[in-house]
Design a protein around this motif. Structure first.
Motif, short mmCIF file in Angstrom:
data_model
loop_
_atom_site.label_atom_id
_atom_site.label_comp_id
_atom_site.label_asym_id
_atom_site.label_seq_id
_atom_site.Cartn_x
_atom_site.Cartn_y
_atom_site.Cartn_z
N LYS A 334 0.81 -1.23 0.00
CA LYS A 334 0.00 0.00 0.00
C LYS A 334 0.84 1.27 0.00
CE LYS A 334 -3.55 2.44 2.66
NZ LYS A 334 -2.77 3.53 3.26
N ASP A 335 1.83 1.35 0.87
CA ASP A 335 2.57 2.61 1.04
C ASP A 335 4.08 2.48 0.83
OD1 ASP A 335 0.33 4.28 1.78
OD2 ASP A 335 0.30 3.21 3.69
N HIS A 336 4.54 1.29 0.45
CA HIS A 336 5.98 1.07 0.38
C HIS A 336 6.38 0.34 -0.90
CE1 HIS A 336 6.42 2.34 4.58
NE2 HIS A 336 5.29 1.69 4.79
N GLN A 337 7.64 0.54 -1.29
CA GLN A 337 8.19 -0.14 -2.44
C GLN A 337 8.96 -1.37 -1.97
OE1 GLN A 337 7.99 0.76 -5.84
NE2 GLN A 337 8.91 -1.26 -6.13
N VAL A 338 8.60 -2.53 -2.51
CA VAL A 338 9.26 -3.78 -2.12
C VAL A 338 10.05 -4.32 -3.31
CG1 VAL A 338 8.94 -6.13 -1.25
CG2 VAL A 338 7.41 -4.30 -0.49
N ASN A 339 11.32 -4.59 -3.09
CA ASN A 339 12.19 -5.10 -4.14
C ASN A 339 12.92 -6.36 -3.69
OD1 ASN A 339 12.45 -1.80 -4.40
ND2 ASN A 339 12.28 -2.81 -6.39
N GLN A 340 13.34 -7.12 -4.68
CA GLN A 340 14.20 -8.28 -4.41
C GLN A 340 14.96 -8.59 -5.68
OE1 GLN A 340 12.61 -12.35 -3.85
NE2 GLN A 340 13.67 -12.37 -1.88
N ALA A 341 16.23 -8.87 -5.55
CA ALA A 341 17.07 -9.17 -6.71
C ALA A 341 17.47 -10.64 -6.70
CB ALA A 341 18.33 -8.30 -6.70
N GLY A 342 17.42 -11.24 -7.89
CA GLY A 342 17.96 -12.57 -8.11
C GLY A 342 17.69 -13.57 -7.02
N ARG A 343 18.76 -14.11 -6.47
CA ARG A 343 18.64 -15.17 -5.47
C ARG A 343 18.76 -14.65 -4.04
NH1 ARG A 343 22.55 -19.71 -8.39
NH2 ARG A 343 21.30 -19.92 -10.30
#
Length: 396
Positions: A334-343
């Motif tokens: 809702k209010d935040h940016q969630v990221n994840q890279a590769g492994r």
């Protein structure tokens, strides 16, 4: 007009909204044109009726709710109807499912220009891009998103409590104190699995099979919201549904192979990417990217938008870790940016804070780092940089 007032009165009188939605206090109700977007089943109609109930006497003819599903509006435009309502003393028009009306954005613009003392609050699909695709509304419409129940709202409903929401900063800095405000009155673990399975969409309160109802809702998201609003030919519907099922079936552990997906549904890579965007806008999936990257690049993983969808598609077995990570991303979305890279084993929130979702019952497998926040399930308490995962369901 009288028939609409009778319907309005009946609906407001019988509206059932046991939990007051947080969005009600986030909207600036002084604005003249307000759009409430949201996916099917999250309670947009109830939200409009609850606003009417809170702010107007049931017999006050200054406020009127109408639904564009009514065949009456196939022969009469919004602006024409709004004019009649306005000249009879109407001041707040609540329009449900506005996209069912042809030329709806131009009609709303006419109302805005012609009737300066008329406020219009309308609902629409999450697929709608109000400003980007409707330039006539630029600068005049204020858009908000109504989401499904948070775990906090679900817990309040089932326990009769009135726990307030907390910001992410409050949770990270003061989670041990916040937990002490909750545990004497409710045991989150008793309700958490139920929420993951059937707590996101308010229609779980209806006396119908929830999973069947959700499957119907998911089909409507693709058959009506995506096809109608994006003006896609109906013969492409099968491809979109097949793509969605394949994404759900393969799970979020692997980066999606766009070339293979394109081959499987017999279309181009570019079309697959467009379909992924449509499914994201419909709140059926979330695309996860490394920090600094975004659509139209290929995501590093694709997750279902909320955990309830997992159980509707996988009626036999759902990986517990997958359900918990899906809950995490959905709660932060809702209010935040969630990221994840590769492994990577962790998620990055707002480009800086690292989170790892883990089972509190198997801590020996994890080497704890002071630079990571550990959101742990199978526990109701936390300490230092280890917080209970369920508490992130209190973000709204």
């Amino acid at each position: 007009m009288e028939a609409f007032f009778r319907t309005h009165r009946y609906l407001v009188e019988h509206v059932n909204a046991p939990v007051r939605r947080t969005l009600m206090d986030e909207i600036n109700w002084d604005d003249r044109l307000i759009g409430i977007k949201g996916t099917r089943g999250v309670g947009k109609t109830t939200f409009l009726l609850q606003y009417a109930k809170e702010n107007f006497d049931i017999a006050d003819r200054q406020c009127l709710y109408v639904n564009m599903n009514n065949f009456y509006f196939q022969g009469r435009g919004i602006a024409d109807f709004a004019g009649e309502f306005y000249f009879k003393g109407g001041r707040v028009l609540l329009i449900d499912q506005v996209f069912k009306q042809p030329e709806w954005s131009k009609e709303l613009r006419r109302c805005y220009d012609i009737y300066p003392n008329l406020k219009i609050i309308f609902t629409g699909s999450s697929v709608m891009r109000l400003k980007e695709e409707n330039p006539e509304l630029n600068g005049i419409v204020k858009s908000y998103n109504l989401r499904g129940f948070s775990f906090r709202e679900f817990l309040n409903l089932l326990t009769g409590n009135n726990f307030r929401p907390y910001s992410l900063q409050e949770i990270l800095e003061d989670h041990e104190h916040i937990i002490k405000q909750v545990l004497p009155y409710a045991s989150p673990n008793k309700f958490f699995q139920d929420y993951l399975h059937h707590g996101f969409y308010p229609f779980f309160q209806e006396h119908r099979n929830y999973s069947e109802n959700l499957l119907k809702t998911m089909n409507m998201m693709t058959e009506v919201d995506i096809l109608l609003i994006k003006q896609i030919e109906v013969n492409f519907l099968t491809k979109i549904k097949k793509l969605f099922y394949q994404l759900a079936e393969q799970g979020p552990d692997k980066s999606p192979n766009v070339s293979k997906l394109a081959k499987d549904i017999e279309t181009s890579r570019a079309t697959v990417m467009n379909y992924l965007k449509y499914l994201t806008d419909a709140r059926l999936i979330n695309m996860i990217y490394p920090v600094g990257e975004a659509f139209p690049k290929k995501p590093t993983k694709v997750m279902l938008h909320n955990s309830n969808l997992l159980y509707a598609i996988y009626p036999i077995h759902v990986e517990r870790q997958t359900a918990m990570e899906t809950f995490f991303v959905n709660s932060l979305w809702k209010d935040h940016q969630v990221n994840q890279a590769g492994r990577e084993q962790f998620y990055t929130v707002d480009g800086k804070q690292k989170f790892r979702i883990c089972d509190a019952l198997s801590p020996s497998k994890i080497r704890f780092s002071p630079d990571i926040i550990y959101a742990r399930y199978n526990t109701e308490v936390g300490r230092n940089n280890q917080i209970p995962l369920w508490l992130l369901g209190f973000l709204y």
